[in-house]
Design an enzyme around this catalytic site. Structure first.
Site, PDB file in Angstrom:
ATOM      1  N   GLU A 234      11.321 -11.007 -21.546  1.00 26.53           N
ATOM      2  CA  GLU A 234      10.866  -9.697 -21.062  1.00 26.53           C
ATOM      3  C   GLU A 234       9.676  -9.206 -21.901  1.00 26.53           C
ATOM      4  O   GLU A 234       8.713  -8.667 -21.355  1.00 26.53           O
ATOM      5  CB  GLU A 234      12.047  -8.710 -21.091  1.00 26.53           C
ATOM      6  CG  GLU A 234      11.730  -7.295 -20.677  1.00 26.53           C
ATOM      7  CD  GLU A 234      11.102  -7.158 -19.289  1.00 26.53           C
ATOM      8  OE1 GLU A 234      11.077  -8.113 -18.506  1.00 26.53           O
ATOM      9  OE2 GLU A 234      10.583  -6.055 -19.027  1.00 26.53           O
TER      10      GLU A 234
ATOM     11  N   HIS B  25      11.011 -29.309 -28.224  1.00 26.75           N
ATOM     12  CA  HIS B  25      10.959 -30.201 -27.067  1.00 26.75           C
ATOM     13  C   HIS B  25       9.596 -30.159 -26.379  1.00 26.75           C
ATOM     14  O   HIS B  25       9.470 -30.576 -25.230  1.00 26.75           O
ATOM     15  CB  HIS B  25      12.080 -29.849 -26.081  1.00 26.75           C
ATOM     16  CG  HIS B  25      13.446 -30.025 -26.675  1.00 26.75           C
ATOM     17  ND1 HIS B  25      13.977 -31.251 -26.978  1.00 26.75           N
ATOM     18  CD2 HIS B  25      14.366 -29.113 -27.085  1.00 26.75           C
ATOM     19  CE1 HIS B  25      15.183 -31.108 -27.516  1.00 26.75           C
ATOM     20  NE2 HIS B  25      15.434 -29.805 -27.600  1.00 26.75           N
TER      21      HIS B  25
ATOM     22  N   ASN C  34       0.849   0.216   6.203  1.00 28.15           N
ATOM     23  CA  ASN C  34       1.323  -0.589   5.082  1.00 28.15           C
ATOM     24  C   ASN C  34       2.138  -1.723   5.683  1.00 28.15           C
ATOM     25  O   ASN C  34       3.107  -1.471   6.397  1.00 28.15           O
ATOM     26  CB  ASN C  34       2.193   0.271   4.162  1.00 28.15           C
ATOM     27  CG  ASN C  34       2.879  -0.552   3.088  1.00 28.15           C
ATOM     28  OD1 ASN C  34       2.383  -1.618   2.709  1.00 28.15           O
ATOM     29  ND2 ASN C  34       4.009  -0.072   2.604  1.00 28.15           N
ATOM     30  N   GLY C  35       1.729  -2.957   5.432  1.00 30.42           N
ATOM     31  CA  GLY C  35       2.440  -4.095   5.997  1.00 30.42           C
ATOM     32  C   GLY C  35       1.455  -5.162   6.455  1.00 30.42           C
ATOM     33  O   GLY C  35       0.288  -5.145   6.053  1.00 30.42           O
TER      34      GLY C  35
ATOM     35  N   TRP D  98      -3.601  -2.175  -1.356  1.00 31.14           N
ATOM     36  CA  TRP D  98      -3.469  -3.409  -2.139  1.00 31.14           C
ATOM     37  C   TRP D  98      -3.832  -4.517  -1.167  1.00 31.14           C
ATOM     38  O   TRP D  98      -3.061  -4.842  -0.262  1.00 31.14           O
ATOM     39  CB  TRP D  98      -2.032  -3.550  -2.631  1.00 31.14           C
ATOM     40  CG  TRP D  98      -1.805  -4.625  -3.626  1.00 31.14           C
ATOM     41  CD1 TRP D  98      -1.900  -4.529  -4.985  1.00 31.14           C
ATOM     42  CD2 TRP D  98      -1.393  -5.983  -3.373  1.00 31.14           C
ATOM     43  NE1 TRP D  98      -1.589  -5.731  -5.579  1.00 31.14           N
ATOM     44  CE2 TRP D  98      -1.278  -6.641  -4.616  1.00 31.14           C
ATOM     45  CE3 TRP D  98      -1.132  -6.718  -2.208  1.00 31.14           C
ATOM     46  CZ2 TRP D  98      -0.904  -7.983  -4.731  1.00 31.14           C
ATOM     47  CZ3 TRP D  98      -0.758  -8.047  -2.322  1.00 31.14           C
ATOM     48  CH2 TRP D  98      -0.655  -8.662  -3.577  1.00 31.14           C
TER      49      TRP D  98
ATOM     50  N   LYS E 193       3.636  -2.079  -7.831  1.00 28.65           N
ATOM     51  CA  LYS E 193       4.990  -1.740  -8.288  1.00 28.65           C
ATOM     52  C   LYS E 193       6.070  -2.387  -7.420  1.00 28.65           C
ATOM     53  O   LYS E 193       7.012  -2.969  -7.936  1.00 28.65           O
ATOM     54  CB  LYS E 193       5.147  -0.221  -8.275  1.00 28.65           C
ATOM     55  CG  LYS E 193       6.471   0.269  -8.829  1.00 28.65           C
ATOM     56  CD  LYS E 193       6.508   0.181 -10.328  1.00 28.65           C
ATOM     57  CE  LYS E 193       7.808   0.625 -10.923  1.00 28.65           C
ATOM     58  NZ  LYS E 193       7.981   0.071 -12.275  1.00 28.65           N
TER      59      LYS E 193
ATOM     60  N   GLU F 207       1.447  -9.049 -18.366  1.00 25.59           N
ATOM     61  CA  GLU F 207       1.048  -8.229 -17.223  1.00 25.59           C
ATOM     62  C   GLU F 207       0.172  -7.045 -17.628  1.00 25.59           C
ATOM     63  O   GLU F 207      -0.644  -6.590 -16.831  1.00 25.59           O
ATOM     64  CB  GLU F 207       2.244  -7.782 -16.386  1.00 25.59           C
ATOM     65  CG  GLU F 207       3.164  -6.766 -17.013  1.00 25.59           C
ATOM     66  CD  GLU F 207       4.231  -6.250 -16.043  1.00 25.59           C
ATOM     67  OE1 GLU F 207       5.347  -5.983 -16.495  1.00 25.59           O
ATOM     68  OE2 GLU F 207       3.951  -6.104 -14.839  1.00 25.59           O
TER      69      GLU F 207
ATOM     70  N   CYS G  92       0.844  -1.186   0.000  1.00 26.54           N
ATOM     71  CA  CYS G  92       0.000   0.000   0.000  1.00 26.54           C
ATOM     72  C   CYS G  92       0.884   1.243   0.000  1.00 26.54           C
ATOM     73  O   CYS G  92       2.080   1.168   0.244  1.00 26.54           O
ATOM     74  CB  CYS G  92      -0.864   0.019   1.250  1.00 26.54           C
ATOM     75  SG  CYS G  92      -1.675  -1.550   1.535  1.00 26.54           S
TER      76      CYS G  92
ATOM     77  N   LYS H 125       5.876  -8.462 -20.388  1.00 23.60           N
ATOM     78  CA  LYS H 125       5.188  -7.178 -20.548  1.00 23.60           C
ATOM     79  C   LYS H 125       3.780  -7.392 -21.095  1.00 23.60           C
ATOM     80  O   LYS H 125       2.818  -6.788 -20.631  1.00 23.60           O
ATOM     81  CB  LYS H 125       5.949  -6.233 -21.501  1.00 23.60           C
ATOM     82  CG  LYS H 125       7.266  -5.705 -21.021  1.00 23.60           C
ATOM     83  CD  LYS H 125       7.156  -4.580 -20.002  1.00 23.60           C
ATOM     84  CE  LYS H 125       7.227  -5.135 -18.597  1.00 23.60           C
ATOM     85  NZ  LYS H 125       8.510  -5.059 -17.941  1.00 23.60           N
TER      86      LYS H 125
ATOM     87  N   ARG I  67       1.574   1.718  -6.040  1.00 22.09           N
ATOM     88  CA  ARG I  67       1.814   0.755  -4.962  1.00 22.09           C
ATOM     89  C   ARG I  67       0.601  -0.127  -4.702  1.00 22.09           C
ATOM     90  O   ARG I  67       0.718  -1.204  -4.139  1.00 22.09           O
ATOM     91  CB  ARG I  67       2.192   1.486  -3.681  1.00 22.09           C
ATOM     92  CG  ARG I  67       3.440   2.300  -3.797  1.00 22.09           C
ATOM     93  CD  ARG I  67       3.805   2.886  -2.460  1.00 22.09           C
ATOM     94  NE  ARG I  67       4.101   1.853  -1.487  1.00 22.09           N
ATOM     95  CZ  ARG I  67       5.253   1.237  -1.373  1.00 22.09           C
ATOM     96  NH1 ARG I  67       6.240   1.550  -2.158  1.00 22.09           N
ATOM     97  NH2 ARG I  67       5.440   0.294  -0.468  1.00 22.09           N
TER      98      ARG I  67
HETATM   99  C1  AGP Z   1       7.746  -5.999 -14.335  1.00 27.70           C
HETATM  100  O1  AGP Z   1       7.166  -5.138 -15.212  1.00 27.70           O
HETATM  101  C2  AGP Z   1       7.326  -5.899 -12.926  1.00 27.70           C
HETATM  102  N1  AGP Z   1       7.156  -4.609 -12.435  1.00 27.70           N
HETATM  103  C3  AGP Z   1       8.028  -6.875 -11.990  1.00 27.70           C
HETATM  104  O2  AGP Z   1       8.294  -8.079 -12.634  1.00 27.70           O
HETATM  105  C4  AGP Z   1       9.305  -6.365 -11.290  1.00 27.70           C
HETATM  106  O3  AGP Z   1      10.363  -6.295 -12.178  1.00 27.70           O
HETATM  107  C5  AGP Z   1       9.626  -7.294 -10.097  1.00 27.70           C
HETATM  108  O4  AGP Z   1       8.544  -7.278  -9.215  1.00 27.70           O
HETATM  109  C6  AGP Z   1      10.892  -6.928  -9.391  1.00 27.70           C
HETATM  110  O5  AGP Z   1      10.841  -5.641  -8.862  1.00 27.70           O
HETATM  111  P1  AGP Z   1      12.131  -4.866  -8.398  1.00 27.70           P
HETATM  112  O6  AGP Z   1      12.978  -4.642  -9.595  1.00 27.70           O
HETATM  113  O7  AGP Z   1      11.618  -3.597  -7.798  1.00 27.70           O
HETATM  114  O8  AGP Z   1      12.822  -5.727  -7.395  1.00 27.70           O
END
Ligand code: AGP
Length: 574
Positions: free
Chosen positions: A447, A470, A100-101, A74, A569, A454, A4, A451, A29
């Site tokens: 990667e 395979h 938050n936690g 969240w 994030k 997500e 959060c 993208k 967040r």
């Molecule tokens: C990717 O778009 C995500 N935001 C996610 O995979 C992210 O890279 C991962 O959670 C790791 O985060 P960090 O780099 O802040 O450790």
């Protein structure tokens, strides 16, 4: 609710608006629900389900002056509804808290309170905080009572509390980020939040709160204690500007951040400390990272001659065999990565890290840090922080090989924006697709697929070109889209073979290769050209059109690319 965002403000600028604006910058967040409380002669709370903007119509119910705290959630404990949204109060609305936690012992605390006749409104762990404090206030003055409550809590927390009739905001931190914004002298204001972006508009002077700190802010004072002793903390001048945390005319943060990559990479490569950092790293290094940061590690493994091993953060305890650790993380707060680093730290191993967020937990527990100078990344999807991580890693590699620092021209990759918008239209008609690549392009493929998954919620899988036969080849049938990453490198011939294999099964192949590559163009249903690049560096440029592709596909499908569902994030839960 470890992901959060929280904000608190003491001052005369109109606390509810300062906190509302701050929450909007923290929405990356978490964005299930949000709320704000103002404390003047009494405590008034507004909250709603959904994005922070949903609070706007409720703001008129809050008094114009007083202190304020706010929260964007969240959900972990309790479904995202209005009752479970923060802030939470005690029964008499004398105390109000945001958190938050996760309070791990909340069940026991809650039961004891209930046995004593306390009635709870929400299903959250957080509500025990104001309820406990309300009782402690019968016995002790506010700060002492607050500290007594904190002593009872187990788990992770960044907590802000206001008490009716008291002019302070109390705070405590344990394993959840919290930073104080020291107001400009003479203005009688101070701020506190999960992240500096929430207060950059008001001050750039930050004091990072540490685990175990408890204290309070008011208009004049910042008071921090550890074990009941007052402590001083250094002030960090934040380089980021308020503008960095705004959309600046772009429809989404993600698009702005994709376009910022040429400057971000250039700025990162200017960091003179990378060389020294590189020479400290020893063979046998264990590289640890999650998600996109893991993909940066993967790209590095293809480039580097170092004897190192890459481990997904959440698998670290199962795979770690000892030795120094290089952690890669945008946020520096990812719980999986932090627990891995802490395990190595406990064994007395050296910790190196590549981090974007200054002052984050990872930077504090590392022996040596190199920062990616990407500026704040607000979009949940990592874009400019990925390419800046690559920049550091490639510069490390160059330093270790005695080569000059690399430079990159990312403009031609960004110029594919229009083409990617057109290709995105094709992808909206599909529900599954595959990304393939060999060598460094296997990292690019992963990667790119991440993208798309997500942001557009499409089932995209990434495979090394040679792996298809395979198993996954069984999934290829008429019209299945394949995104093939095929630079003009030592893997190209074999990749062309893999493209032939999927074409023979009816796949529609979209190929990314070197500009002017006629044989590839001929092989593709559609070909996209990028300038020549050294084999080991190709993820740097080839990932950019894939970021744009995911962005446009998400937008065309009506998804908000800045706030993908179920994600946050900084992933601060294990
Ligand atoms: C990717 O778009 C995500 N935001 C996610 O995979 C992210 O890279 C991962 O959670 C790791 O985060 P960090 O780099 O802040 O450790």
């Amino acid at each position: 609710m470890n992901m959060c965002g929280i904000v608190g403000y003491v001052g005369s600028k109109g606390a509810k608006t300062v906190v509302f604006e701050g929450l909007k910058t923290l929405e990356y967040r978490g964005y299930d629900s949000a709320g704000i409380a103002v404390n003047n002669s009494k405590i008034t709370v507004v909250k709603d389900v959904g994005f922070v903007e949903k609070l706007e119509p409720h703001l008129s119910q809050l008094p114009a002056s007083g202190n304020a705290i706010g929260h964007t959630r969240w959900a972990t404990h309790g479904v995202p509804n209005q009752v479970n949204a923060h802030p939470h109060t005690d029964m008499k609305v004398n105390v109000v808290a945001v958190h938050n936690g996760i309070i791990e012992n909340f069940m026991l605390l809650k039961q004891n309170l209930k046995d004593g006749g306390v009635e709870f409104k929400s299903d959250t762990d957080t509500e025990v905080i104001p309820q406990l404090l309300s009782i402690e206030l019968n016995e002790a003055e506010p700060f002492t009572a607050f500290k007594k409550v904190i002593e009872k809590l187990e788990g992770s927390y960044a907590i802000l509390v206001m008490i009716k009739g008291d002019h302070r905001i109390f705070f405590a931190r344990n394993h959840s980020p919290l930073v104080i914004g020291k107001g400009e002298d003479g203005r009688g204001e101070n701020l506190i939040a999960s992240d500096v972006v929430a207060f950059l508009k008001h001050t750039k002077q930050a004091i990072f709160v540490k685990d175990g700190d408890v204290g309070y802010i008011d208009g004049k004072n910042i008071h921090i204690e550890v074990d009941n002793q007052k402590v001083g903390r250094e002030i960090t001048e934040i380089e980021w500007s308020a503008k960095d945390a705004m959309k600046d005319g772009y429809p989404h943060f993600m698009l702005k951040e994709i376009y910022e990559q040429p400057d971000a990479v250039k700025n990162t490569l200017l960091d003179a400390r990378i060389d020294e950092f590189a020479h400290k790293l020893d063979d046998g290094l264990e590289i640890v990272a999650a998600g996109t940061s893991y993909h940066a590690g993967l790209a590095f493994q293809y480039a580097s001659n170092m004897k190192c091993r890459l481990i997904i953060s959440s698998e670290f305890s199962a795979l770690y065999r000892g030795g120094s650790v290089l952690a890669i993380s945008q946020s520096g707060e990812t719980a999986d990565t932090l627990q891995a680093v802490r395990a190595a730290e406990k064994r007395g191993e050296k910790i190196y890290s590549i981090v974007n967020v200054n002052g984050s937990t990872l930077t504090r527990i590392s022996d040596q840090v190199v920062h990616t100078h990407a500026g704040p990344e607000i979009g949940v999807a990592a874009t400019k922080t990925f390419t800046t991580q690559l920049a550091v890693l490639y510069a490390v590699d160059a330093a270790l090989k005695g080569n000059p620092k690399p430079t990159f021209d990312l403009a031609p990759a960004i110029a594919l924006d229009g083409d990617m918008k057109a290709l995105a239209k094709e992808l909206t008609k599909t529900s599954e697709l595959f990304y393939i690549g060999r060598g460094p392009s296997a990292a690019t493929a992963r990667e790119g697929a991440l993208k798309l998954k997500e942001l557009a919620y499409l089932h995209a899988e990434a495979y090394e070109g040679g792996e298809l036969k395979h198993g996954p080849l069984a999934l290829i049938e008429d019209g299945v889209p394949i995104i093939a990453i095929c630079p003009n490198d030592t893997h190209k011939k074999k990749m062309m073979g893999n493209i032939e294999e999927v074409k023979a099964r009816g796949a529609k192949v979209f190929v990314f290769g070197e500009q002017g590559d006629k044989e590839l163009e001929h092989l593709s249903d559609k070909f996209y050209g990028l300038p020549k690049i050294k084999e080991e560096y190709s993820p740097m440029t080839y990932v950019i059109p894939l970021q744009l592709l995911a962005y446009h596909t998400a937008v065309l499908l009506g998804k908000n690319p800045d706030k993908p569902r179920n994600l946050a994030k900084s992933v601060t839960v294990e």
